[in-house]
Design an enzyme around this catalytic site. Structure first.
Site, mmCIF file in Angstrom:
data_model
loop_
_atom_site.group_PDB
_atom_site.id
_atom_site.type_symbol
_atom_site.label_atom_id
_atom_site.label_comp_id
_atom_site.label_asym_id
_atom_site.label_seq_id
_atom_site.Cartn_x
_atom_site.Cartn_y
_atom_site.Cartn_z
ATOM 1 N N SER A 181 5.086 7.114 3.465
ATOM 2 C CA SER A 181 4.039 8.118 3.690
ATOM 3 C C SER A 181 2.790 7.500 4.311
ATOM 4 O O SER A 181 2.004 8.186 4.969
ATOM 5 C CB SER A 181 3.682 8.826 2.376
ATOM 6 N N GLU A 216 -3.049 9.332 4.404
ATOM 7 C CA GLU A 216 -3.300 8.162 3.550
ATOM 8 C C GLU A 216 -4.002 7.052 4.317
ATOM 9 O O GLU A 216 -4.960 6.445 3.838
ATOM 10 C CB GLU A 216 -1.973 7.590 3.030
ATOM 11 N N ASP A 223 3.551 -19.785 0.727
ATOM 12 C CA ASP A 223 3.828 -20.841 -0.242
ATOM 13 C C ASP A 223 2.970 -20.632 -1.485
ATOM 14 O O ASP A 223 2.280 -19.618 -1.618
ATOM 15 C CB ASP A 223 3.586 -22.227 0.371
ATOM 16 N N ASP A 237 -6.222 -17.599 2.237
ATOM 17 C CA ASP A 237 -5.824 -18.928 1.775
ATOM 18 C C ASP A 237 -6.476 -19.960 2.703
ATOM 19 O O ASP A 237 -6.099 -20.067 3.870
ATOM 20 C CB ASP A 237 -4.299 -19.046 1.817
ATOM 21 N N HIS A 266 0.825 -1.206 0.000
ATOM 22 C CA HIS A 266 0.000 0.000 0.000
ATOM 23 C C HIS A 266 0.858 1.254 0.000
ATOM 24 O O HIS A 266 0.513 2.249 -0.638
ATOM 25 C CB HIS A 266 -0.939 0.008 1.212
ATOM 26 N N ASP A 267 1.981 1.220 0.711
ATOM 27 C CA ASP A 267 2.868 2.377 0.724
ATOM 28 C C ASP A 267 3.438 2.635 -0.666
ATOM 29 O O ASP A 267 3.402 3.767 -1.156
ATOM 30 C CB ASP A 267 4.005 2.167 1.731
ATOM 31 N N GLY A 308 4.725 6.207 -4.014
ATOM 32 C CA GLY A 308 5.996 5.499 -4.020
ATOM 33 C C GLY A 308 6.385 4.988 -2.643
ATOM 34 O O GLY A 308 5.720 5.266 -1.638
ATOM 35 N N HIS A 317 -1.342 -13.114 -1.157
ATOM 36 C CA HIS A 317 -2.631 -13.472 -0.559
ATOM 37 C C HIS A 317 -2.618 -14.887 0.008
ATOM 38 O O HIS A 317 -3.632 -15.357 0.517
ATOM 39 C CB HIS A 317 -3.756 -13.324 -1.589
#
Length: 318
Positions: A72, A81, A246, A238, A62-63, A68, A189
């Protein structure tokens, strides 16, 4: 057209010159033990709660996708943010991991206020991936911290759970990431969880259960996420190995067990399916692709040299 090409070339050269200043031994003369100090703090936090791993990994993503990789997302202000709806689900353990690692560095006189919060987050991300059973890899360092954090900058900057392949590819391509990079980073994920509201439309709709979703899995999700479920309830991304980094994520996709539409589309779309199948059949292939992708992610929009600052407090500019 010519003007657009020149602008694109300038942007490419600018981005390349920024991340060219990153290097693995950046703190060799100022804080030579930076990696071991951060790793020790992250390991301690990880042992306290496993959520440290997915929370830190997601925080890094997300950062980097908003303004970039400049930390932030850690800044706190009235318009930050982290307070945008797309960031409200970022787990506090990710933020705490960086703060704990920063405190550990500052307790060492030679390292105090020498290492950027952006680099701490990048190192912590590598460490949690390895602690969860994933690959360890070298981290490029030398990022500086941004001073600006606004809700507006998050708007339309992060992928949504209902994105199609073209939308995913377009968003990742803006940051110099290929379709293979996107599929490899989606493999994160394999850790973490989601609140029911993020995928409820796949299991409850006028048309019934989403046809791309494994029906037995969908019924399990309905059991865990009834219609009036507590909004704080979260489900593992998962369903097979939620505490191990994995390639099970990709095998789940082959079985119609991608939690988000944006997960399952990677298998249902013929253009991305071969890569999913490759990663599903080889954990080594996934690990190698993930290391390549997350290294490229760590170069996105970095501030180096005289740009930015090294924050004394990760939650506010100096």
């Amino acid at each position: 057209m010519k003007k657009q090409m020149l602008c694109l070339l300038f942007l490419t050269l600018f981005v390349a010159s920024s991340y060219a200043q990153l290097r693995q031994n950046f703190y060799r003369n100022t804080c030579p033990n930076v990696e071991s100090i951060v790793k020790s703090a992250v390991t301690k936090k990880f042992r306290q709660t496993f959520v440290t791993a997915p929370a830190t990994l997601r925080l890094f993503f997300h950062d980097c996708f908003v303004r970039g990789c400049d930390a932030s997302v850690l800044l706190a202000n009235a318009n930050a943010e982290k307070d945008h709806p797309d960031d409200l689900s970022l787990a506090g353990d990710g933020f705490d991991t960086v703060i704990k690692a920063k405190a550990a560095l500052d307790s060492n006189p030679s390292c105090r206020n020498k290492v950027s919060c952006a680099d701490i987050l990048a190192l912590a991300t590598r460490d949690v991936v390895a602690l969860a059973g994933g690959p360890s890899y070298s981290v490029e360092l030398g990022r500086r911290d941004g001073r600006i954090s606004t809700k507006r900058s998050v708007q339309h900057s992060l992928p949504h759970p209902d994105f199609k392949l073209d939308q995913l590819n377009t968003m990742f391509a803006k940051h110099g990431l290929s379709q293979t990079d996107m599929i490899a980073l989606s493999g994160a994920h394999t850790l973490g969880f989601s609140h029911c509201s993020k995928f409820s439309s796949r299991i409850y709709s006028k048309k019934g259960i989403d046809r791309t979703l494994n029906r037995q899995y969908a019924l399990q999700l309905r059991h865990m996420c009834p219609l009036k479920v507590d909004p704080r309830i979260a489900i593992n991304m998962d369903p097979t190995t939620p505490r191990t980094f994995d390639n099970a994520y990709y095998r789940n996709l082959q079985q119609g067990k991608g939690l988000f539409s944006s997960d399952q589309i990677l298998f249902t779309d013929r253009r991305s399916r071969p890569t999913v199948n490759q990663f599903a059949s080889s954990n080594n292939a996934f690990n190698q692709a993930f290391v390549t992708a997350i290294t490229k992610l760590g170069r996105v929009g970095v501030l180096t040299g005289n740009k930015g600052e090294i924050r004394r407090d990760c939650t506010r500019p100096n």
